[in-house]
Design a protein around this motif. Structure first.
Motif, PDB file in Angstrom:
ATOM      1  N   GLU A 125       0.823  -1.209   0.000  1.00 18.81           N
ATOM      2  CA  GLU A 125       0.000   0.000   0.000  1.00 18.81           C
ATOM      3  C   GLU A 125       0.860   1.263   0.000  1.00 18.81           C
ATOM      4  N   ALA A 126       1.903   1.299   0.823  1.00 16.79           N
ATOM      5  CA  ALA A 126       2.773   2.472   0.885  1.00 16.79           C
ATOM      6  C   ALA A 126       3.453   2.713  -0.459  1.00 16.79           C
ATOM      7  N   ASP A 127       3.913   1.653  -1.090  1.00 18.60           N
ATOM      8  CA  ASP A 127       4.561   1.776  -2.396  1.00 18.60           C
ATOM      9  C   ASP A 127       3.565   2.309  -3.425  1.00 18.60           C
ATOM     10  N   PHE A 128       2.333   1.828  -3.386  1.00 15.29           N
ATOM     11  CA  PHE A 128       1.312   2.331  -4.304  1.00 15.29           C
ATOM     12  C   PHE A 128       0.997   3.796  -4.040  1.00 15.29           C
ATOM     13  N   ASN A 131       3.802   5.479  -5.828  1.00 17.17           N
ATOM     14  CA  ASN A 131       3.850   5.221  -7.267  1.00 17.17           C
ATOM     15  C   ASN A 131       2.682   5.849  -8.018  1.00 17.17           C
ATOM     16  N   LEU A 132       1.517   5.886  -7.411  1.00 18.26           N
ATOM     17  CA  LEU A 132       0.366   6.493  -8.089  1.00 18.26           C
ATOM     18  C   LEU A 132       0.668   7.942  -8.463  1.00 18.26           C
ATOM     19  N   TYR A 133       1.322   8.642  -7.559  1.00 19.34           N
ATOM     20  CA  TYR A 133       1.692  10.028  -7.829  1.00 19.34           C
ATOM     21  C   TYR A 133       2.866  10.103  -8.808  1.00 19.34           C
ATOM     22  N   GLU A 134       3.929   9.356  -8.522  1.00 18.26           N
ATOM     23  CA  GLU A 134       5.129   9.439  -9.353  1.00 18.26           C
ATOM     24  C   GLU A 134       4.857   9.002 -10.791  1.00 18.26           C
ATOM     25  N   ASP A 135       3.917   8.082 -10.973  1.00 19.26           N
ATOM     26  CA  ASP A 135       3.580   7.602 -12.314  1.00 19.26           C
ATOM     27  C   ASP A 135       2.437   8.388 -12.948  1.00 19.26           C
ATOM     28  N   GLY A 136       1.890   9.378 -12.234  1.00 21.39           N
ATOM     29  CA  GLY A 136       0.834  10.218 -12.785  1.00 21.39           C
ATOM     30  C   GLY A 136      -0.415   9.445 -13.171  1.00 21.39           C
ATOM     31  N   MET A 137      -0.845   8.557 -12.307  1.00 20.51           N
ATOM     32  CA  MET A 137      -1.988   7.694 -12.627  1.00 20.51           C
ATOM     33  C   MET A 137      -3.299   8.474 -12.653  1.00 20.51           C
ATOM     34  N   ALA A 138      -4.158   8.108 -13.579  1.00 24.44           N
ATOM     35  CA  ALA A 138      -5.474   8.724 -13.726  1.00 24.44           C
ATOM     36  C   ALA A 138      -6.409   8.253 -12.612  1.00 24.44           C
ATOM     37  N   GLU A 139      -7.482   9.001 -12.405  1.00 19.15           N
ATOM     38  CA  GLU A 139      -8.424   8.698 -11.333  1.00 19.15           C
ATOM     39  C   GLU A 139      -8.980   7.283 -11.438  1.00 19.15           C
ATOM     40  N   GLU A 140      -9.305   6.833 -12.616  1.00 21.50           N
ATOM     41  CA  GLU A 140      -9.853   5.486 -12.795  1.00 21.50           C
ATOM     42  C   GLU A 140      -8.858   4.426 -12.301  1.00 21.50           C
ATOM     43  N   ALA A 141      -7.583   4.609 -12.600  1.00 15.78           N
ATOM     44  CA  ALA A 141      -6.551   3.671 -12.141  1.00 15.78           C
ATOM     45  C   ALA A 141      -6.441   3.696 -10.625  1.00 15.78           C
ATOM     46  N   VAL A 142      -6.511   4.889 -10.023  1.00 15.10           N
ATOM     47  CA  VAL A 142      -6.447   5.010  -8.568  1.00 15.10           C
ATOM     48  C   VAL A 142      -7.620   4.248  -7.937  1.00 15.10           C
ATOM     49  N   ARG A 143      -8.798   4.404  -8.500  1.00 17.62           N
ATOM     50  CA  ARG A 143      -9.983   3.718  -7.961  1.00 17.62           C
ATOM     51  C   ARG A 143      -9.851   2.196  -8.085  1.00 17.62           C
ATOM     52  N   VAL A 145      -6.985   0.489  -8.119  1.00 22.51           N
ATOM     53  CA  VAL A 145      -5.984   0.087  -7.127  1.00 22.51           C
ATOM     54  C   VAL A 145      -6.623   0.055  -5.739  1.00 22.51           C
ATOM     55  N   ARG A 146      -7.435   1.053  -5.434  1.00 19.85           N
ATOM     56  CA  ARG A 146      -8.119   1.097  -4.132  1.00 19.85           C
ATOM     57  C   ARG A 146      -8.961  -0.154  -3.937  1.00 19.85           C
ATOM     58  N   GLU A 147      -9.700  -0.526  -4.959  1.00 20.13           N
ATOM     59  CA  GLU A 147     -10.593  -1.685  -4.880  1.00 20.13           C
ATOM     60  C   GLU A 147      -9.829  -3.009  -4.824  1.00 20.13           C
ATOM     61  N   ARG A 148      -8.793  -3.131  -5.628  1.00 12.84           N
ATOM     62  CA  ARG A 148      -8.109  -4.422  -5.791  1.00 12.84           C
ATOM     63  C   ARG A 148      -6.970  -4.660  -4.800  1.00 12.84           C
ATOM     64  N   ILE A 149      -6.329  -3.603  -4.316  1.00 12.67           N
ATOM     65  CA  ILE A 149      -5.096  -3.753  -3.542  1.00 12.67           C
ATOM     66  C   ILE A 149      -5.253  -3.356  -2.079  1.00 12.67           C
ATOM     67  N   PHE A 150      -5.853  -2.236  -1.826  1.00  9.21           N
ATOM     68  CA  PHE A 150      -5.867  -1.678  -0.471  1.00  9.21           C
ATOM     69  C   PHE A 150      -6.812  -2.437   0.451  1.00  9.21           C
ATOM     70  N   GLY A 155      -4.502   2.802   5.251  1.00  7.64           N
ATOM     71  CA  GLY A 155      -4.084   2.956   3.862  1.00  7.64           C
ATOM     72  C   GLY A 155      -5.199   3.498   2.990  1.00  7.64           C
ATOM     73  N   ILE A 156      -6.401   2.992   3.175  1.00  5.93           N
ATOM     74  CA  ILE A 156      -7.555   3.466   2.402  1.00  5.93           C
ATOM     75  C   ILE A 156      -7.821   4.941   2.714  1.00  5.93           C
ATOM     76  N   ARG A 157      -7.758   5.302   3.989  1.00  2.13           N
ATOM     77  CA  ARG A 157      -7.983   6.689   4.380  1.00  2.13           C
ATOM     78  C   ARG A 157      -6.932   7.601   3.742  1.00  2.13           C
ATOM     79  N   LEU A 158      -5.663   7.176   3.742  1.00  2.77           N
ATOM     80  CA  LEU A 158      -4.609   7.978   3.113  1.00  2.77           C
ATOM     81  C   LEU A 158      -4.836   8.098   1.604  1.00  2.77           C
TER      82      LEU A 158
END
Length: 175
Positions: A125-128, A131-143, A145-150, A155-158
């Protein structure tokens, strides 16, 4: 902060000398690991091992680039544990059990199925979060990752606070 972590961070900075991106990355992953571990109420030993792993989690990148010309997760996991072990032994103050767990975490930090413990979950979770920021991920990708990984509440709150609050802008991120 534990003196062993301070020494390890200095040694890891020396290891990555001249590579500001890598140094900035592991420092951010370390602090997110600390925040999540504290928020989830980890005992001191588990949090110490987690924070140690967060500092060295990407130690296999340079060797992967040299040997294979790439630094993908598979090669990082393959090359990282031996490099981490050497740096931990150089730093000193780590028990064999701590070294083994850190090396296991380094060798699995890009493995998102069959998570092997709360420390593994938090490291992923910390790495994501970074990485989400450093890789410039779009909102859909963030959502996704939230659903599949966190899984952790902290971590979810952050993730929600950083990326999914009404004030965050995905402008300029990769679509």
């Amino acid at each position: 902060m534990d003196n062993r972590l301070n020494a390890l961070i200095r040694n890891m900075m020396d290891y990555d000398a001249g590579d500001a991106k890598r140094i900035q990355h592991f420092m951010k992953v370390h602090y997110f690991s600390y925040l999540i571990g504290t928020g989830e109420g980890l005992d001191a030993e588990t949090r110490f091992v987690l924070e140690t792993a967060a500092v060295v989690h990407d130690i296999g990148i340079h060797l992967s680039e040299q040997k294979y010309g790439v630094s993908d997760g598979k090669h990082q996991e393959q090359e990282g544990p031996a490099e981490a072990r050497a740096l931990l032994e150089k730093t000193g103050g780590y028990t064999p059990g701590q070294i083994e767990r850190v090396c296991w975490l380094v060798g699995h930090h890009h493995t998102y199925h069959d998570i092997g413990g709360i420390d593994h979950q938090i490291l992923v979770e910390a790495d994501f979060l970074v990485n989400l920021y450093e890789d410039g991920m779009a909102e859909e990708a963030v959502r996704k990752v939230r659903e599949r990984i966190f899984r952790t509440a902290t971590g979810i709150r952050l993730l929600d606070t950083v990326y999914l609050s009404d004030s965050y802008s995905f402008k300029g991120c990769i679509e």
